[in-house]
Design an enzyme around this catalytic site. Structure first.
Site, PDB file in Angstrom:
ATOM      1  N   ALA A  29      26.690  14.701   1.612  1.00  0.00           N
ATOM      2  CA  ALA A  29      25.863  14.445   0.435  1.00  0.00           C
ATOM      3  C   ALA A  29      26.717  14.138  -0.783  1.00  0.00           C
ATOM      4  CB  ALA A  29      24.997  15.662   0.154  1.00  0.00           C
ATOM      5  N   LYS A  30      27.974  14.616  -0.765  1.00  0.00           N
ATOM      6  CA  LYS A  30      28.911  14.412  -1.875  1.00  0.00           C
ATOM      7  C   LYS A  30      28.263  14.765  -3.208  1.00  0.00           C
ATOM      8  CE  LYS A  30      31.710  11.189   0.768  1.00  0.00           C
ATOM      9  NZ  LYS A  30      30.891  10.949   1.973  1.00  0.00           N
ATOM     10  N   ARG A  31      27.584  15.899  -3.247  1.00  0.00           N
ATOM     11  CA  ARG A  31      26.912  16.364  -4.450  1.00  0.00           C
ATOM     12  C   ARG A  31      27.884  17.060  -5.386  1.00  0.00           C
ATOM     13  NH1 ARG A  31      23.677  13.234  -2.158  1.00  0.00           N
ATOM     14  NH2 ARG A  31      21.498  13.757  -1.825  1.00  0.00           N
TER      15      ARG A  31
END
Lengths: 274, 274
Positions: free
Chosen positions: B95-97
């Protein structure tokens, strides 16, 4: 929406307020919970009450994703509601995305093609090819994280390189090789105070999206003093201080009043350039 | 799943393969489009065919979000399907949040509470308080971006600071003040070759999630030579090279064969430590 249109809206409304739709099911008034879609019901009421006083809305995706499928439905309905009823409002998907090229292209497709949103926030850590797929849509905007409003912004963003340049400055400078101020903005937290002076040395004409007013403690006056340009150049966001100002049945009315208060402060600040 | 259990799975399967479920409606076999949920139908078949040869699955959220509500339904069904049928598989939400504290907490709630996923990829740009909300869930993992597989990784991640430390090294070092190798891993692209030596100087025992084998051109041998630890310490991802190896009716069978090929190469590499 292009830069000129955005500035026209600011002049007409005498406001550069963005209302952050960080809608949390645990924080909305209880009486809304009996609605079929409480999140959308809340947003709709907040939007109707605040639209005269703001020029942009910024739903933060985290709040919608946390509710899974139901959250996505509420998010899409909210975007559609704004587009239909308030077509001059600038819509920002606060998503802080950024991935390898083909994956960023998928995110761009979501926000710009499927949802026809005006702008999306993007994280710079993965560099050029993680950002450029968002830049291929005419009239759409990338809002790149530069200097954020949180305490952790000091961990990496202020790191100084061998040449004396800080990381956020490198992000500002380097990203201007990819796009100009007609399709790129930067996130700069209101909590950063006089750092706006340094930002303006590198990005004199870019619009800045400024979170951190209100609950996070940033000062509107300071932001304007050091960050405002001849075309305003600022979109100042307030989320919690407006949308959760009142948790009772009068929540929307109160949100409108809070937005009006901010708009009046902004009108005062805009006198310097209008 | 804890680190010991992950290593047990690797030893048992003689594999440290993660299959990336980057499922794009535009790339799946045509005959699936008549299914009620083509994305889930594709994933289910891919999972059943590859599960014997891998220890993890990594759906990249971008691909699901690009389909809006339908995509989220397919994503949730996919996670549920793996959890029910292959409970030993490690599930990574790619998700690379990363956002300010209260917002990162919402993302953490989504992935760890609502969906009960094992790990989520997080971007480090916003620093400590954007990462720590993900670290409060026992048995769950943060996989922090360190040195990514794309060309743009050179733009900022390799920037050297005044003390001679590169940004990705600072991320590796600084983040170890927040969590240890029992709940944090790092993303290091397979395309980074000998950089794995430098990574291991700072993070000798951490698991690394390694994308970039296959379509992106990274070498498994090189990754193992410079990156493998006594407990393997590697989860190597392959997405396109496995799931899109065959676009006809036999797509799942072919994906299984491709996964088996990679598993055999991994078995060979594991001989050094098992």
């Amino acid at each position: 929406m292009n830069k000129q249109q955005l500035f026209e809206n600011i002049k007409r409304k005498k406001s550069f307020l963005c209302v952050g739709l960080d809608t949390d099911i645990k924080k909305i008034p209880e009486h809304l919970l009996k609605e079929e879609d409480p999140i959308f019901a809340f947003n709709k009421a907040i939007i109707d009450a605040t639209a005269p006083y703001c020029i942009a809305y910024k739903p933060n995706l985290a709040f919608y994703e946390s509710m899974g499928v139901k959250g996505w439905i509420a998010f899409e309905k909210t975007v559609q509601y704004i587009k239909t009823n308030y077509p001059n409002q600038f819509i920002i998907a606060d998503a802080k995305r950024g991935d390898i090229g083909n994956t960023s292209a998928m995110y761009a497709r979501t926000f710009f093609e499927e949802l026809d949103i005006d702008a999306v926030t993007v994280a710079p850590y993965m560099g050029e090819d993680s950002v450029t797929p968002f830049l291929t849509y005419k009239g759409k905007w990338v809002i790149l994280l530069a200097l954020t409003s949180n305490k952790g912004s000091h961990d990496f963003q202020l790191t100084t390189d061998e040449s004396g340049e800080r990381l956020f400055e490198k992000v500002l400078r380097k990203s201007q090789e990819w796009a100009d101020d007609e399709c790129m903005m930067y996130v700069v937290g209101a909590t950063q105070g006089r750092m706006f002076e340094d930002i303006r040395k590198i990005a004199p004409d870019h619009f800045l999206l400024v979170p951190g007013i209100g609950a996070q403690g940033g000062s509107l006056e300071e932001v304007c003093q050091y960050g405002m340009t001849r075309e305003c150049g600022l979109i100042v966001n307030s989320s919690r201080a407006i949308i959760y100002a009142d948790k009772g049945e009068t929540f929307a009315k109160t949100a409108g009043e809070e937005a009006l208060k901010v708009q009046r402060q902004m009108e005062e600040q805009l006198k310097a350039i209008l």
